[in-house]
Design an enzyme around this catalytic site. Structure first.
Site, PDB file in Angstrom:
ATOM      1  N   LYS A  80       0.859  -1.176   0.000  1.00 61.83           N
ATOM      2  CA  LYS A  80       0.000   0.000   0.000  1.00 61.83           C
ATOM      3  C   LYS A  80       0.898   1.230   0.000  1.00 61.83           C
ATOM      4  O   LYS A  80       2.062   1.152   0.405  1.00 61.83           O
ATOM      5  CB  LYS A  80      -0.874  -0.014   1.270  1.00 61.83           C
ATOM      6  CG  LYS A  80      -2.122   0.787   1.176  1.00 61.83           C
ATOM      7  CD  LYS A  80      -3.297   0.018   0.628  1.00 61.83           C
ATOM      8  CE  LYS A  80      -4.526   0.917   0.572  1.00 61.83           C
ATOM      9  NZ  LYS A  80      -5.716   0.224   0.138  1.00 61.83           N
ATOM     10  N   VAL A 178     -20.328   7.872   2.227  1.00 63.02           N
ATOM     11  CA  VAL A 178     -21.036   7.529   0.979  1.00 63.02           C
ATOM     12  C   VAL A 178     -20.232   8.047  -0.214  1.00 63.02           C
ATOM     13  O   VAL A 178     -20.730   8.737  -1.085  1.00 63.02           O
ATOM     14  CB  VAL A 178     -22.495   8.053   0.979  1.00 63.02           C
ATOM     15  CG1 VAL A 178     -23.365   7.209   1.876  1.00 63.02           C
ATOM     16  CG2 VAL A 178     -22.582   9.523   1.423  1.00 63.02           C
ATOM     17  N   GLY A 179     -18.941   7.686  -0.207  1.00 63.19           N
ATOM     18  CA  GLY A 179     -18.044   8.047  -1.298  1.00 63.19           C
ATOM     19  C   GLY A 179     -18.147   7.016  -2.413  1.00 63.19           C
ATOM     20  O   GLY A 179     -19.225   6.487  -2.697  1.00 63.19           O
ATOM     21  N   VAL A 181     -17.305   3.828  -2.771  1.00 65.02           N
ATOM     22  CA  VAL A 181     -17.877   2.518  -2.440  1.00 65.02           C
ATOM     23  C   VAL A 181     -19.226   2.665  -1.739  1.00 65.02           C
ATOM     24  O   VAL A 181     -20.210   1.999  -2.085  1.00 65.02           O
ATOM     25  CB  VAL A 181     -16.916   1.694  -1.544  1.00 65.02           C
ATOM     26  CG1 VAL A 181     -17.540   0.347  -1.214  1.00 65.02           C
ATOM     27  CG2 VAL A 181     -15.579   1.505  -2.225  1.00 65.02           C
ATOM     28  N   TYR A 183     -21.507   4.855  -1.821  1.00 67.36           N
ATOM     29  CA  TYR A 183     -22.628   5.231  -2.692  1.00 67.36           C
ATOM     30  C   TYR A 183     -23.214   3.984  -3.384  1.00 67.36           C
ATOM     31  O   TYR A 183     -24.427   3.751  -3.370  1.00 67.36           O
ATOM     32  CB  TYR A 183     -22.145   6.252  -3.739  1.00 67.36           C
ATOM     33  CG  TYR A 183     -23.147   6.482  -4.842  1.00 67.36           C
ATOM     34  CD1 TYR A 183     -24.256   7.302  -4.625  1.00 67.36           C
ATOM     35  CD2 TYR A 183     -23.019   5.864  -6.078  1.00 67.36           C
ATOM     36  CE1 TYR A 183     -25.198   7.505  -5.620  1.00 67.36           C
ATOM     37  CE2 TYR A 183     -23.958   6.061  -7.083  1.00 67.36           C
ATOM     38  CZ  TYR A 183     -25.037   6.879  -6.845  1.00 67.36           C
ATOM     39  OH  TYR A 183     -25.976   7.063  -7.822  1.00 67.36           O
TER      40      TYR A 183
END
Ligand code: NAD
Length: 342
Positions: A80, A178-179, A181, A183
């Protein structure tokens, strides 16, 4: 500060500190384990308060990717990256180019993609400097809808395990974030008849969810106090901690965020409280599964493998039940077995 003494350090193979004077890039790439293949995992851009916070985050996220890729049976290791900075204020195409050059210098040991604060367009900028970027437009594309679909199926698996049926009709679900993913997850949940309670620090994202899915909007911190059946963390990590645990009323925690548990000890506490926890790196593997198909894209094979998350989680839940163990511990032992077999 010693890197090797950090609690989050887990025999990571390589940690690279990246700097670019011209653009001000400060990034850290952590390669946790390459036994199954090149370390693959997204890049997050976040305004960390301290460098130690960024190091802790990247170390934990990289280890999570090792376990996620192992659990999804992908020929990929875990890694990452984090870019330290405010993604709205500090991000420029030149900064992403500098980041891309650092990835290129690793010669393919690390393959990047987007994560919080980084869009597919940002990654397209980085990809002008390196071949080691996944999830680009025109290839497998944005992984978020696949992550959301896998998370939705994981919620159904958790419900089935706990109640004997998987119907979401009338179930109350608290979605935190609610970005990209969150959303799409709300869309699946809404279509399945769930009642949504949502929060976000981005007002536009919130309004969209409220309007499209008849979701009830609550203040950021009060999401933990909602009287819901399921809590779906889809923002940042460590939201299950000593402060929030006593407030949570949900009997299922199943969401897409990485590193949901503040510490490993919270895994056991959840079990003791009778809360079924879907280990984050198992339930949120849909996006990376889809990315793994991008060199010979096969939409139906990808969808089928994402759908396998339901069974993988069911196996984790059943084993946890049979052996009287916390679900996170069971998932980690499954992942370790696959790594050791490699
Ligand atoms: P995103 O940045 O698009 O969405 C995150 C949302 O959370 C944003 O709308 C943001 O405003 C909101 N947020 C941030 N802090 C918050 C807070 N304190 N309270 C409420 N909302 C807050 O990111 P994403 O791609 O949707 O990813 C969400 C989570 O899922 C992350 O933890 C990410 O690492 C994880 N994840 C994403 C994918 C993927 O395919 N995108 C795959 C696996 C895991």
């Amino acid at each position: 500060m010693s890197l090797f003494d950090q609690p989050a350090f887990d025999a990571h193979e390589q940690v690279v500190f990246c700097h670019d004077q011209l653009t001000g890039l400060k990034a850290i790439i952590a390669i946790h384990d390459t036994r199954l293949g090149p370390a693959t995992g997204g890049c997050r851009m976040w305004d960390y308060a301290t460098e130690a916070e960024a190091i802790n985050d990247v170390l934990r996220l990289a280890k999570g990717m090792t376990y996620k890729n192992a659990m999804a049976n992908l020929p990929m290791g875990g890694g990452k990256a984090v870019i330290i900075g405010n993604s709205k204020r500090d991000k420029t195409p030149e900064l992403m180019h500098a980041f891309g050059r650092h990835i290129e210098r690793l010669g393919g040991r690390y393959v990047s993609a987007e994560d919080v604060g980084i869009s597919p367009q940002d990654m397209a900028e980085a990809a002008t400097q390196t071949a080691h970027i996944a999830g680009l437009e025109g290839k497998s594309g944005d992984p978020s809808p696949y992550t959301a679909y896998g998370t939705f199926l994981g919620i159904q698996a958790a419900l089935k395990h706990q109640t004997g049926h998987e119907s979401l009709a009338g179930k109350r679900v608290a979605v935190q974030g609610v970005g990209h993913v969150g959303y799409h997850l709300c869309r699946h949940l809404h279509q399945a008849g769930a009642r949504l309670i949502v929060t976000d620090i981005n007002q536009d994202a919130l309004s969209r969810a409220a309007q499209e899915f008849s979701a009830t909007v609550v203040e950021s911190d009060s999401i933990y106090d909602q009287d819901v059946d399921i809590y779906a963390p889809c923002a940042l990590g460590a939201t299950i901690n000593d402060n929030t645990l006593s407030r949570l009323k949900a009997s299922i925690i199943a969401g897409a965020a990485n590193n949901q548990l503040a510490t490993e000890a919270h895994d056991l506490i959840l079990k003791q409280r009778g809360i079924l926890y879907a280990p984050d790196y198992v339930i949120n593997a849909g996006g990376i599964i889809n990315v793994s198909y991008e060199n010979a894209y096969d939409a139906s094979a990808s969808k089928q493998q994402v759908e396998g998350i339901y069974q993988t989680l069911t196996d984790v839940f059943d084993t946890a039940n049979n052996q009287d163990l916390p679900t996170g511990k069971v998932a980690a032992s499954f992942a370790q077995q696959r790594l050791n077999a490699a």
